[in-house]
Design a protein around this motif. Structure first.
Motif, PDB file in Angstrom:
ATOM      1  N   ALA A  98      14.623  25.444   7.278  1.00  0.00           N
ATOM      2  CA  ALA A  98      15.474  24.782   8.264  1.00  0.00           C
ATOM      3  C   ALA A  98      16.906  25.295   8.188  1.00  0.00           C
ATOM      4  O   ALA A  98      17.556  25.503   9.217  1.00  0.00           O
ATOM      5  N   VAL A  99      17.396  25.500   6.974  1.00  0.00           N
ATOM      6  CA  VAL A  99      18.752  26.038   6.809  1.00  0.00           C
ATOM      7  C   VAL A  99      18.828  27.446   7.385  1.00  0.00           C
ATOM      8  O   VAL A  99      19.772  27.784   8.116  1.00  0.00           O
ATOM      9  N   ARG A 100      17.850  28.275   7.066  1.00  0.00           N
ATOM     10  CA  ARG A 100      17.857  29.651   7.584  1.00  0.00           C
ATOM     11  C   ARG A 100      17.781  29.669   9.102  1.00  0.00           C
ATOM     12  O   ARG A 100      18.419  30.504   9.758  1.00  0.00           O
ATOM     13  N   LEU A 101      17.010  28.751   9.664  1.00  0.00           N
ATOM     14  CA  LEU A 101      16.910  28.691  11.116  1.00  0.00           C
ATOM     15  C   LEU A 101      18.266  28.369  11.738  1.00  0.00           C
ATOM     16  O   LEU A 101      18.707  29.040  12.679  1.00  0.00           O
ATOM     17  N   ARG A 102      18.953  27.364  11.196  1.00  0.00           N
ATOM     18  CA  ARG A 102      20.280  27.016  11.721  1.00  0.00           C
ATOM     19  C   ARG A 102      21.234  28.190  11.601  1.00  0.00           C
ATOM     20  O   ARG A 102      21.967  28.520  12.553  1.00  0.00           O
ATOM     21  N   ALA A 110      24.260  21.376  13.407  1.00  0.00           N
ATOM     22  CA  ALA A 110      23.389  20.735  12.422  1.00  0.00           C
ATOM     23  C   ALA A 110      22.078  20.267  13.033  1.00  0.00           C
ATOM     24  O   ALA A 110      21.082  20.088  12.319  1.00  0.00           O
ATOM     25  N   ARG A 111      22.059  20.089  14.350  1.00  0.00           N
ATOM     26  CA  ARG A 111      20.836  19.575  14.971  1.00  0.00           C
ATOM     27  C   ARG A 111      19.707  20.594  14.960  1.00  0.00           C
ATOM     28  O   ARG A 111      18.535  20.212  14.977  1.00  0.00           O
ATOM     29  N   VAL A 112      20.026  21.868  14.918  1.00  0.00           N
ATOM     30  CA  VAL A 112      18.982  22.880  14.791  1.00  0.00           C
ATOM     31  C   VAL A 112      18.241  22.681  13.474  1.00  0.00           C
ATOM     32  O   VAL A 112      17.002  22.684  13.416  1.00  0.00           O
ATOM     33  N   GLU A 113      18.989  22.486  12.414  1.00  0.00           N
ATOM     34  CA  GLU A 113      18.378  22.247  11.105  1.00  0.00           C
ATOM     35  C   GLU A 113      17.652  20.913  11.072  1.00  0.00           C
ATOM     36  O   GLU A 113      16.550  20.795  10.524  1.00  0.00           O
TER      37      GLU A 113
END
Length: 212
Positions: A98-102, A110-113
């Motif tokens: 999730a962090v890498r995706l953001r 932060a909503r991407v993560e």
């Protein structure tokens, strides 16, 4: 007349990204991740590109032969079949993903993560299954049955192999399509904080169906 379907390859990446970007611009979850419309128009495609790259590398993307619709699938093992050989771990890998995706899509958002974490945490892990991550149909071709044909293409294989299937519907309207294909609601909704609701849905394989 049937819908021609083929497996997408790397050469289809831009086509798939464009289809997903157009299809999900007004989706409730995309609107929550990117609430400002103009910013969404210029940034949303990065998230769709990240999803496309993940599934090209780890799963399967089907596209209609005329290039107007696509479906992204991942084959998910049961938790005890995973590389840790146990209970699925403590969620650390999903958190790192999730962090890498953001960081790759929109570092300050932060909503991407958050959406990546929520979906990973809600995903069933007790049985192997096919996961319909996303399905996108060009806006001008929606309502023609292309999405149903793409999903059924994989569900037929699920039935032959005795595999269940899973998805998260992002709107009540889309749940009706999936219900017609044999999906039923899971035992809970996925409620995004201060945002829309998603509907996890599960489909058991159909057995005893006559096949050509």
């Amino acid at each position: 007349m049937g819908v021609g379907i083929r497996a997408a390859g790397e050469d289809d990446r831009e086509l798939v990204v464009r289809l997903l970007d157009e299809a999900f611009q007004d989706d409730p979850v995309s609107g929550w991740v990117f609430p400002e419309r103009e910013y969404r128009r210029t940034t949303h495609h990065r998230l769709m590109a990240a999803f496309t790259d993940i599934v090209l590398a780890e799963g399967r993307i089907d596209v209609t032969e005329d290039g107007t619709a696509c479906a992204l699938w991942l084959s998910m093992p049961a938790a005890d079949d995973g590389p840790d050989g146990g209970d699925g771990g403590d969620g650390g890998d999903e958190g790192d993903d999730a962090v890498r995706l953001r960081e790759s899509v929109d570092p300050a958002n932060a909503r991407v993560e958050e959406i990546a974490r929520l979906m990973a945490e809600s995903h069933p892990a007790d049985r192997a299954h096919e996961y319909l991550w996303m399905i996108g149909v060009a806006p001008a071709r929606q309502g023609e049955g292309l999405g149903s044909a793409l999903v059924q293409h994989v569900l037929d294989r699920c039935d032959r192999e005795g595999l269940p299937a899973y998805l998260e519907a992002s709107s009540e309207r889309s749940t009706k399509l999936y219900e017609r294909l044999g999906f039923t609601y899971a035992d809970r909704t996925l409620d995004i904080p201060d945002g829309p609701r998603m509907w996890p849905m599960w489909r058991e394989p159909v057995t005893g169906r006559d096949r050509p």
